[in-house]
Design a protein around this motif. Structure first.
Motif, PDB file in Angstrom:
ATOM      1  N   MET A  61       0.822  -1.202   0.000  1.00 28.46           N
ATOM      2  CA  MET A  61       0.000   0.000   0.000  1.00 28.46           C
ATOM      3  C   MET A  61       0.864   1.263   0.000  1.00 28.46           C
ATOM      4  O   MET A  61       0.546   2.247  -0.680  1.00 28.46           O
ATOM      5  CB  MET A  61      -0.934   0.000   1.215  1.00 28.46           C
ATOM      6  CG  MET A  61      -1.848   1.223   1.303  1.00 28.46           C
ATOM      7  SD  MET A  61      -2.876   1.484  -0.173  1.00 28.46           S
ATOM      8  CE  MET A  61      -4.056   0.145   0.017  1.00 28.46           C
ATOM      9  N   ASP A  62       1.979   1.235   0.745  1.00 24.43           N
ATOM     10  CA  ASP A  62       2.902   2.376   0.731  1.00 24.43           C
ATOM     11  C   ASP A  62       3.441   2.618  -0.679  1.00 24.43           C
ATOM     12  O   ASP A  62       3.583   3.770  -1.119  1.00 24.43           O
ATOM     13  CB  ASP A  62       4.061   2.137   1.691  1.00 24.43           C
ATOM     14  CG  ASP A  62       3.663   2.303   3.152  1.00 24.43           C
ATOM     15  OD1 ASP A  62       2.538   2.778   3.412  1.00 24.43           O
ATOM     16  OD2 ASP A  62       4.471   1.945   4.033  1.00 24.43           O
ATOM     17  N   SER A  63       3.759   1.526  -1.380  1.00 25.48           N
ATOM     18  CA  SER A  63       4.284   1.657  -2.740  1.00 25.48           C
ATOM     19  C   SER A  63       3.231   2.250  -3.674  1.00 25.48           C
ATOM     20  O   SER A  63       3.542   3.062  -4.556  1.00 25.48           O
ATOM     21  CB  SER A  63       4.746   0.296  -3.266  1.00 25.48           C
ATOM     22  OG  SER A  63       5.832  -0.199  -2.504  1.00 25.48           O
ATOM     23  N   TYR A  64       1.992   1.834  -3.494  1.00 24.98           N
ATOM     24  CA  TYR A  64       0.896   2.387  -4.292  1.00 24.98           C
ATOM     25  C   TYR A  64       0.732   3.880  -4.029  1.00 24.98           C
ATOM     26  O   TYR A  64       0.633   4.686  -4.960  1.00 24.98           O
ATOM     27  CB  TYR A  64      -0.388   1.622  -3.975  1.00 24.98           C
ATOM     28  CG  TYR A  64      -1.646   2.221  -4.568  1.00 24.98           C
ATOM     29  CD1 TYR A  64      -1.662   2.734  -5.865  1.00 24.98           C
ATOM     30  CD2 TYR A  64      -2.817   2.255  -3.824  1.00 24.98           C
ATOM     31  CE1 TYR A  64      -2.819   3.283  -6.400  1.00 24.98           C
ATOM     32  CE2 TYR A  64      -3.986   2.799  -4.347  1.00 24.98           C
ATOM     33  CZ  TYR A  64      -3.976   3.311  -5.643  1.00 24.98           C
ATOM     34  OH  TYR A  64      -5.123   3.854  -6.163  1.00 24.98           O
ATOM     35  N   GLU A  65       0.719   4.262  -2.748  1.00 24.14           N
ATOM     36  CA  GLU A  65       0.575   5.678  -2.414  1.00 24.14           C
ATOM     37  C   GLU A  65       1.770   6.484  -2.908  1.00 24.14           C
ATOM     38  O   GLU A  65       1.632   7.619  -3.367  1.00 24.14           O
ATOM     39  CB  GLU A  65       0.398   5.849  -0.901  1.00 24.14           C
ATOM     40  CG  GLU A  65      -0.878   5.243  -0.347  1.00 24.14           C
ATOM     41  CD  GLU A  65      -2.121   5.839  -0.992  1.00 24.14           C
ATOM     42  OE1 GLU A  65      -2.109   7.036  -1.343  1.00 24.14           O
ATOM     43  OE2 GLU A  65      -3.108   5.103  -1.148  1.00 24.14           O
TER      44      GLU A  65
END
Length: 477
Positions: free
Chosen positions: A184-188
């Motif tokens: 999710m961090d990578s997506y954000e």
């Protein structure tokens, strides 16, 4: 340095939706997004509102010179940090040396978990590499990589999860991560990066990585897919993903290793059959009371402990400390000792192996990265924030990380039935094979490169380049 609009408000909207559907089985989550018009409208409003009310600092620096490289870099290199919650994610971005306006954009993550994307940049697919033939001097030299994937793609090399490479957290709690959190961090991160680089919004996007990235990459793809269906802004032009020697299922990985070492003759037939029978064919979920199974697995370990698992034909790279016996299982790999070795001592090791090539092993190549990245001049050139990382490591295995996803097989199945994504999975074995499968628009290309190692482009750059060039161009391999 530049400041760009953040996506924190839209991220909050996304988290709310994802949490509200978290109890649904994985296939139904995508269906829920397809059929929820209200969610889409709400997310669209969130996306518009964030552009007006939210701001945060996103730093980036264009790097024109690097210590160890002679002259001006003949490609565009950008480094920077993007804040995601309590985490500052560091990245290297290399603009395509071909047609950046139309070439694909790829987000690349290295494995570990905890390895810096610097490995992918320098040792695998980036435009520069260490010059191993120049002789080991007091300072590593850089040369151009003629087989760089950046000749046909724009690539973001992301240091993730937090703790990998130059990425860091601003709070104690922020240092902890997991498969799902890191994805999710990578997506954000990607959403914020695209807001700051709107010229790449229309480029076809691929998510790539190797080794342990086989776990988070499909989750990132899933998160992007969910976000697009929910109306997240900006819309991300995701076209597929590429994985090298990926971990897909932890249980299958362990069981496959046992079968493999038997197939290639590292363990005798009698031992394999005994282990298969005593462990009931399952070498992963082992009953701690099954003495015979444990004994057989210990014997298998003793038969294979001196293998270099990244490439079984290369020498194992092990050093013994004075209190350790080479025959014991607790031998420490050279790279495990690197944080405690001074730069001058590293250079001494390199000079020794330069004089005695029979002592060489793969990890000696990696010493150069520790020497180079910890040099103050290098940190200044990359615009690394002072005090955020006392010691850079190529792979930081001491990060606080929870492996909370054991298998991503279901993610691949969902993509194969609900999307038209293009997927490349490549590996190495003794014989070259290549298969391309098309299932309801979902195209899976499975390639095997003969003679490669675990990180295939590092071992077979020419062949890997040819594979990637054809795949990016939508040609059959």
């Amino acid at each position: 340095m530049y400041a760009y609009t953040s996506l924190w408000f839209s991220s909050l909207c996304s988290v709310l939706i994802i949490n509200m559907t978290a109890s649904l089985p994985l296939p139904q989550r995508l269906d829920a997004y397809h059929g929820s018009y209200k969610w889409v409208n709400w997310m669209s409003c969130c996306g518009l509102l964030l552009l007006v009310i939210s701001r945060t600092a996103v730093s980036q620096t264009v790097v024109t010179h690097l210590p160890g490289f002679q002259g001006t870099l003949p490609f565009k290199l950008e480094t920077g940090y993007i804040r995601v919650g309590d985490v500052e994610l560091f990245y290297y971005f290399v603009e395509s040396q071909g047609d950046p306006a139309n070439d694909p954009l790829m987000l690349w993550r290295s494995g570990g978990p905890g390895c810096s994307s610097f490995h992918g940049l320098i040792y695998e697919i980036g435009p520069i590499a260490f010059d191993f033939e120049a002789g080991n001097t007091s300072y590593p030299k850089l040369i151009l990589n003629k087989y760089a994937w950046t000749k046909m793609a724009n690539i973001i090399f992301l240091d993730a999860p937090v703790g990998a490479g130059f990425s860091y957290a601003t709070t104690t709690e922020g240092w902890s991560s997991s498969d799902t959190e890191s994805a999710m961090d990578s997506y954000e991160f990607l959403r914020k990066w695209l807001i700051g680089h709107p010229q790449f919004l229309g480029n076809p996007l691929y998510i790539g990585g190797d080794s342990y990235s086989g776990i988070p990459v499909p989750i990132i793809v899933y998160d992007i897919t969910q976000g697009n269906l929910a109306g997240q802004k900006p819309h991300i032009n995701l076209q597929g993903y590429a994985l090298g020697n990926p971990i897909t299922d932890e249980k299958n990985k362990v069981n496959s290793i046992i079968r493999y070492v038997h197939r290639v003759g590292f363990i005798p037939d009698e031992l394999y059959e005994s282990a298969k029978n005593s462990c009931n064919g399952d070498f992963y979920d082992v009953d701690p009371n099954n003495t015979q199974c444990l004994e057989d697995l210990l014997l298998i370990y003793e038969c294979t402990m001196n293998l270099f698992t990244q490439h079984i034909l290369e020498p194992q790279c092990a050093l013994s400390t004075p209190e350790e016996d080479n025959s014991k299982a607790n031998r420490r790999l050279l790279e495990d000792l690197l944080p405690n070795i001074s730069n001058s001592s590293m250079i001494d090791v390199l000079r020794l192996t330069d004089q005695h090539r029979d002592l060489w092993c793969r990890y000696y190549n990696y010493i150069l990265s520790n020497t180079w990245a910890n040099n103050p001049a290098v940190r200044e050139a990359l615009d690394i924030r002072n005090g955020t990382k006392a010691e850079w490591m190529r792979c930081n295995y001491s990060i606080s990380y929870t492996k909370n996803v054991n298998s991503v097989v279901e993610y691949h199945r969902i993509f194969s039935t609900t999307t038209n994504y293009r997927v490349l999975v490549y590996r190495y074995v003794e014989v070259y094979t290549c298969d391309t499968c098309v299932v309801t628009g979902y195209t899976l290309t499975f390639a095997t490169i003969r003679g490669g190692g675990h990180t295939v482009p590092e071992y077979r750059p020419k062949e890997s380049f040819a594979m990637a060039k054809r795949w990016f161009a939508h040609y059959f391999l």
